[in-house]
Write a protein that holds these residues in place. Sequence first.
Motif, PDB file in Angstrom:
ATOM      1  N   MET A 122      60.421  43.506  67.283  1.00 28.50           N
ATOM      2  CA  MET A 122      61.152  44.604  67.918  1.00 28.50           C
ATOM      3  C   MET A 122      61.520  45.683  66.906  1.00 28.50           C
ATOM      4  O   MET A 122      61.522  46.870  67.229  1.00 28.50           O
ATOM      5  CB  MET A 122      62.411  44.074  68.609  1.00 28.50           C
ATOM      6  CG  MET A 122      62.139  43.307  69.886  1.00 28.50           C
ATOM      7  SD  MET A 122      63.650  42.652  70.642  1.00 28.50           S
ATOM      8  CE  MET A 122      64.443  44.176  71.146  1.00 28.50           C
ATOM      9  N   ASP A 123      61.828  45.299  65.666  1.00 27.70           N
ATOM     10  CA  ASP A 123      62.186  46.270  64.635  1.00 27.70           C
ATOM     11  C   ASP A 123      61.052  47.249  64.344  1.00 27.70           C
ATOM     12  O   ASP A 123      61.292  48.370  63.888  1.00 27.70           O
ATOM     13  CB  ASP A 123      62.570  45.549  63.340  1.00 27.70           C
ATOM     14  CG  ASP A 123      64.041  45.181  63.311  1.00 27.70           C
ATOM     15  OD1 ASP A 123      64.694  45.251  64.367  1.00 27.70           O
ATOM     16  OD2 ASP A 123      64.543  44.818  62.223  1.00 27.70           O
ATOM     17  N   PHE A 124      59.818  46.810  64.576  1.00 30.45           N
ATOM     18  CA  PHE A 124      58.655  47.660  64.324  1.00 30.45           C
ATOM     19  C   PHE A 124      58.023  48.163  65.619  1.00 30.45           C
ATOM     20  O   PHE A 124      56.914  48.702  65.596  1.00 30.45           O
ATOM     21  CB  PHE A 124      57.612  46.890  63.509  1.00 30.45           C
ATOM     22  CG  PHE A 124      58.045  46.553  62.112  1.00 30.45           C
ATOM     23  CD1 PHE A 124      57.980  47.507  61.103  1.00 30.45           C
ATOM     24  CD2 PHE A 124      58.533  45.298  61.806  1.00 30.45           C
ATOM     25  CE1 PHE A 124      58.373  47.201  59.811  1.00 30.45           C
ATOM     26  CE2 PHE A 124      58.929  44.976  60.522  1.00 30.45           C
ATOM     27  CZ  PHE A 124      58.859  45.938  59.513  1.00 30.45           C
ATOM     28  N   ASN A 125      58.719  47.965  66.747  1.00 32.39           N
ATOM     29  CA  ASN A 125      58.209  48.370  68.061  1.00 32.39           C
ATOM     30  C   ASN A 125      56.843  47.752  68.362  1.00 32.39           C
ATOM     31  O   ASN A 125      55.982  48.383  68.984  1.00 32.39           O
ATOM     32  CB  ASN A 125      58.120  49.902  68.160  1.00 32.39           C
ATOM     33  CG  ASN A 125      59.482  50.548  68.149  1.00 32.39           C
ATOM     34  OD1 ASN A 125      60.400  50.095  68.826  1.00 32.39           O
ATOM     35  ND2 ASN A 125      59.627  51.612  67.368  1.00 32.39           N
ATOM     36  N   LEU A 126      56.674  46.525  67.886  1.00 31.52           N
ATOM     37  CA  LEU A 126      55.440  45.788  68.175  1.00 31.52           C
ATOM     38  C   LEU A 126      55.641  44.922  69.414  1.00 31.52           C
ATOM     39  O   LEU A 126      56.668  44.231  69.524  1.00 31.52           O
ATOM     40  CB  LEU A 126      55.064  44.884  67.006  1.00 31.52           C
ATOM     41  CG  LEU A 126      54.200  45.443  65.888  1.00 31.52           C
ATOM     42  CD1 LEU A 126      54.038  44.383  64.793  1.00 31.52           C
ATOM     43  CD2 LEU A 126      52.828  45.862  66.395  1.00 31.52           C
ATOM     44  N   PRO A 127      54.688  44.909  70.337  1.00 34.35           N
ATOM     45  CA  PRO A 127      54.802  43.976  71.466  1.00 34.35           C
ATOM     46  C   PRO A 127      54.803  42.535  70.967  1.00 34.35           C
ATOM     47  O   PRO A 127      54.129  42.206  69.980  1.00 34.35           O
ATOM     48  CB  PRO A 127      53.541  44.261  72.288  1.00 34.35           C
ATOM     49  CG  PRO A 127      53.089  45.612  71.860  1.00 34.35           C
ATOM     50  CD  PRO A 127      53.485  45.758  70.424  1.00 34.35           C
ATOM     51  N   SER A 128      55.567  41.690  71.638  1.00 38.83           N
ATOM     52  CA  SER A 128      55.583  40.274  71.294  1.00 38.83           C
ATOM     53  C   SER A 128      55.207  39.448  72.524  1.00 38.83           C
ATOM     54  O   SER A 128      55.476  39.845  73.664  1.00 38.83           O
ATOM     55  CB  SER A 128      56.954  39.846  70.765  1.00 38.83           C
ATOM     56  OG  SER A 128      57.960  40.065  71.726  1.00 38.83           O
ATOM     57  N   VAL A 129      54.585  38.299  72.267  1.00 40.57           N
ATOM     58  CA  VAL A 129      54.102  37.413  73.322  1.00 40.57           C
ATOM     59  C   VAL A 129      54.593  36.010  73.013  1.00 40.57           C
ATOM     60  O   VAL A 129      54.446  35.521  71.886  1.00 40.57           O
ATOM     61  CB  VAL A 129      52.559  37.427  73.389  1.00 40.57           C
ATOM     62  CG1 VAL A 129      52.056  36.381  74.383  1.00 40.57           C
ATOM     63  CG2 VAL A 129      52.044  38.814  73.746  1.00 40.57           C
ATOM     64  N   ILE A 130      55.198  35.358  73.987  1.00 34.87           N
ATOM     65  CA  ILE A 130      55.606  33.960  73.834  1.00 34.87           C
ATOM     66  C   ILE A 130      54.409  33.063  74.116  1.00 34.87           C
ATOM     67  O   ILE A 130      53.688  33.252  75.109  1.00 34.87           O
ATOM     68  CB  ILE A 130      56.742  33.606  74.816  1.00 34.87           C
ATOM     69  CG1 ILE A 130      58.015  34.395  74.481  1.00 34.87           C
ATOM     70  CG2 ILE A 130      57.031  32.109  74.794  1.00 34.87           C
ATOM     71  CD1 ILE A 130      59.119  34.227  75.524  1.00 34.87           C
TER      72      ILE A 130
END
Length: 447
Positions: A122-130
């Motif tokens: 989130m700090d780098f505005n990157l999407p994350s996937v669980i």
Amino acid sequence: MEEKAAKRVVLVPVPAQGHLTAMMQLGKALYLKGFSITVAQTEFNHLSPSDDFPDFSAVTILGGLSETEFKNLGPVEFLIKLNVVCEESFKGCLGQLLQQHGNDVACVIYDEIMYFAEAAAMDFNLPSVIFSTMSATSFLCRSLMGRLNDNPLLDPLEEPGEEDKLIPELYPLRYKDLPTSAFAPLESSLKLYMKARDKRSASLVIINTSSCLESSSLEWMRQDLQAPIYPIGPLHMAASASFSLLEEGRSCIEWLNKQAESSVIYISLGSLAWMEHKDMVEMAWGLANSKQPFLWVIRPGSVPNPESLSEELNGIVSERGHIVKWAPQKEVLSHSAVGGFWSHCGWNSTVESISEGVPMICRPFSGDQKVTARYLERVWRIGIQLEGEELKRGDVERAVRMLMADEEGVMMKKRALCLKEKIEASARSGGSSHNSLNEFADFINAL
């Protein structure tokens, strides 16, 4: 014209055999679809290069915890602390990757228990996937357990005799089937589940299961999370990847080659479970008395005083059994001589067994294994669960004979082969898992 660089995916696995296996299979599947793969690993259970992953790159999250701390804290408290100490270091790793690869870094895929990765992304505005390496039903149980500090769902666990009652919302699970840990108090498990749930702002969830196994749990997950869910498993069928933290012995394959078709019961209780000396002896006598040939994995560290036990076991099992320290499990389960699998019911072991049409004896040890064992016995009806605090040789003998020689075992084998056909269909082109993996790849390419 300069060729456009492949999209890069950053994987963040839990440093434990079962979780790592599934994450590396996912990495292999995505690599085969044209993505570049970077594995962010801790200093604990550090991955070694292998022929299956020569093109993967790796970054190390510094400041992690040691094997000594794992032993002192236990797995649950270890994971809670690991999430605290790794977040800042992982932010540094991501920053360096973005400097090197820029916009080619598409997303971070993290094991649901490594929730520090989401905050860093989130700090780098990157999407994350669980990524859930366990079953959809277990994911759902952990999510419900982590919803509230004072969770009425758990009240019967505090009352003697109540743990055998069915949970109305989660039929056919009982309260004692909930994924609590044998390594930590209930409060510690709840703390981990709550933190994992509280951190969720991921774009979507991928999970190592198939719709043909858990359609109702997957639908409930979609309603609960209000996010896209992609069942993409079993991943070992999408991307065969050889990976083990323990050295696999090959003598067992030579031994299996000499056995009759479907005659052998294979016994392996995973990479973490341990047994008391007396239970191991009862197990050995029950296996010997069943008159069935058996291949038994006894992992170093899985039983106290293994030297004294070794002589005792050798005398009991020498006639029909073969013992190894670790085995190439997928190869064993696909061998024509293997007709049954005695398992701790870890999710990887379970889907590997179902994928080969091999019915099971279930002896869960901790966590999600209890959920899976119940489903094997009562939902898919391809397993026999051995319950109780202590093993008794008579119970072991009866279970082995039922699975390997009785009519009920024959019916379980038929049901297991039916499930095998359904899973194979889901993994083939046009199948549900195959389509889900393609849709997930399309999602990454669109980022």
